[in-house]
Design a protein around this motif. Structure first.
Motif, PDB file in Angstrom:
ATOM      1  N   ASP A 102       0.592  -0.917   0.108  1.00  0.00           N
ATOM      2  CA  ASP A 102       0.201   0.077  -0.077  1.00  0.00           C
ATOM      3  C   ASP A 102       1.052   1.538  -0.196  1.00  0.00           C
ATOM      4  O   ASP A 102       2.304   1.235   0.101  1.00  0.00           O
ATOM      5  CB  ASP A 102      -1.170  -0.222   1.087  1.00  0.00           C
ATOM      6  N   LEU A 103      -0.176   2.100  -0.085  1.00  0.00           N
ATOM      7  CA  LEU A 103       1.490   3.610   0.146  1.00  0.00           C
ATOM      8  C   LEU A 103       1.797   3.585   1.149  1.00  0.00           C
ATOM      9  O   LEU A 103       1.714   3.332   2.661  1.00  0.00           O
ATOM     10  CB  LEU A 103      -0.078   5.029   0.119  1.00  0.00           C
ATOM     11  N   ALA A 128       5.652  -0.462   1.010  1.00  0.00           N
ATOM     12  CA  ALA A 128       5.383   0.594  -0.089  1.00  0.00           C
ATOM     13  C   ALA A 128       5.509   0.445  -1.239  1.00  0.00           C
ATOM     14  O   ALA A 128       6.386   0.050  -1.800  1.00  0.00           O
ATOM     15  CB  ALA A 128       6.035   1.447   0.502  1.00  0.00           C
ATOM     16  N   SER A 130       3.586   2.672  -4.514  1.00  0.00           N
ATOM     17  CA  SER A 130       2.905   3.767  -5.767  1.00  0.00           C
ATOM     18  C   SER A 130       2.951   3.170  -7.300  1.00  0.00           C
ATOM     19  O   SER A 130       3.282   3.240  -7.821  1.00  0.00           O
ATOM     20  CB  SER A 130       3.709   4.504  -5.021  1.00  0.00           C
ATOM     21  N   TRP A 131       1.462   2.886  -7.630  1.00  0.00           N
ATOM     22  CA  TRP A 131       1.171   2.339  -8.692  1.00  0.00           C
ATOM     23  C   TRP A 131       1.947   3.536 -10.147  1.00  0.00           C
ATOM     24  O   TRP A 131       1.972   4.062  -9.676  1.00  0.00           O
ATOM     25  CB  TRP A 131      -0.583   2.269  -9.554  1.00  0.00           C
ATOM     26  N   ASP A 134       6.661   2.441  -8.440  1.00  0.00           N
ATOM     27  CA  ASP A 134       7.133   1.483  -7.733  1.00  0.00           C
ATOM     28  C   ASP A 134       7.097   0.696  -8.451  1.00  0.00           C
ATOM     29  O   ASP A 134       8.097  -0.343  -7.956  1.00  0.00           O
ATOM     30  CB  ASP A 134       7.112   1.878  -6.430  1.00  0.00           C
ATOM     31  N   THR A 156      -6.349   7.215 -11.083  1.00  0.00           N
ATOM     32  CA  THR A 156      -5.177   6.060 -10.809  1.00  0.00           C
ATOM     33  C   THR A 156      -5.157   4.968 -12.152  1.00  0.00           C
ATOM     34  O   THR A 156      -5.015   3.789 -11.915  1.00  0.00           O
ATOM     35  CB  THR A 156      -5.215   5.193  -9.736  1.00  0.00           C
TER      36      THR A 156
END
Length: 221
Positions: A102-103, A128, A130-131, A134, A156
């Motif tokens: 997740d974030l 972590a 981030s779409w 990462d 998103t």
């Protein structure tokens, strides 16, 4: 199966996080799936926002895994937008080698729930992600990619697709469980966007809650 109801969330929408979670409090709930009892802590407040609660789509996915008796033993699994981590925790208890993502602001809540529910020698990795940013740090050969109620912000959707394309090898199965929110274009994502890149199959429909679960695979499968 839920041991203790969390009220007032099933109809809440992630439209105005500040007002939706303006009060800060912690709630612990117990759920039972696949013969396992899960104790999940939810930290409600503007800091976590939509990552705080156990959403109905996550419970629907856990129920589906129970109904289908899916075999995760020894499988490499990643969960996106995990929130409380309940789905990844269940899959870990079912024998999967799980990475829960997740974030960054959601990771402490996930880590606490992992530590309470999963023995340390089989605990999932909590990372972590981030779409669209990462995903390159993660491998491309997962057996399963899971996401519960992660399709609700139109800005998103392209980033999510990029992430799915990176994480999925030719034999990966994706399960996405979603509340079908018209105002957020959720149906458009599943009807028009995702089919450009993947095969989709609707495997469960909860009419009362307006929830769908999709089994998604690469075109070459």
């Amino acid at each position: 199966m839920q041991c203790e109801e969390v009220s007032g969330l099933s109809d809440a929408l992630p439209r105005d996080v500040g007002s939706l979670f303006s009060d800060t409090y912690t709630e612990e709930s117990c759920y039972k799936f696949c013969g396992r009892e899960l104790r999940i802590t939810q930290h409600f407040g503007a800091n976590l926002g939509v990552a705080a609660p156990v959403w109905d789509a996550a419970l629907c996915m856990c129920t589906y895994f129970e109904e289908q008796k899916l075999n995760f033993k020894g499988k490499k699994v990643i969960e996106l937008g995990a929130g409380t981590g309940i789905v990844g925790i269940l899959v870990s208890l079912l024998g999967g080698h799980v990475t829960v993502t997740d974030l960054p602001h959601a990771l402490p809540q996930i880590s606490k729930n992992v530590s309470v529910n999963v023995p340390s020698d089989h605990a999932p990795n909590v990372c972590a992600l981030s779409w669209g940013i990462d995903q390159e740090h993660f491998p491309r050969d997962y057996d399963f990619v899971l996401g519960a109620d992660i399709v609700y912000l139109k800005e998103t959707y392209d980033l999510l697709v990029q992430t799915l394309l990176h994480l999925c090898g030719p034999h990966t199965t994706i399960f996405l469980s979603s509340k079908m929110r018209k105002e957020h274009g959720t149906m458009d994502f599943f009807k028009n966007i995702l089919p450009q890149y993947f095969n989709l199959e609707l495997v469960k429909r909860d009419v009362k809650e307006d929830l769908n679960i999709y089994r998604v695979t690469c075109f070459q499968n």
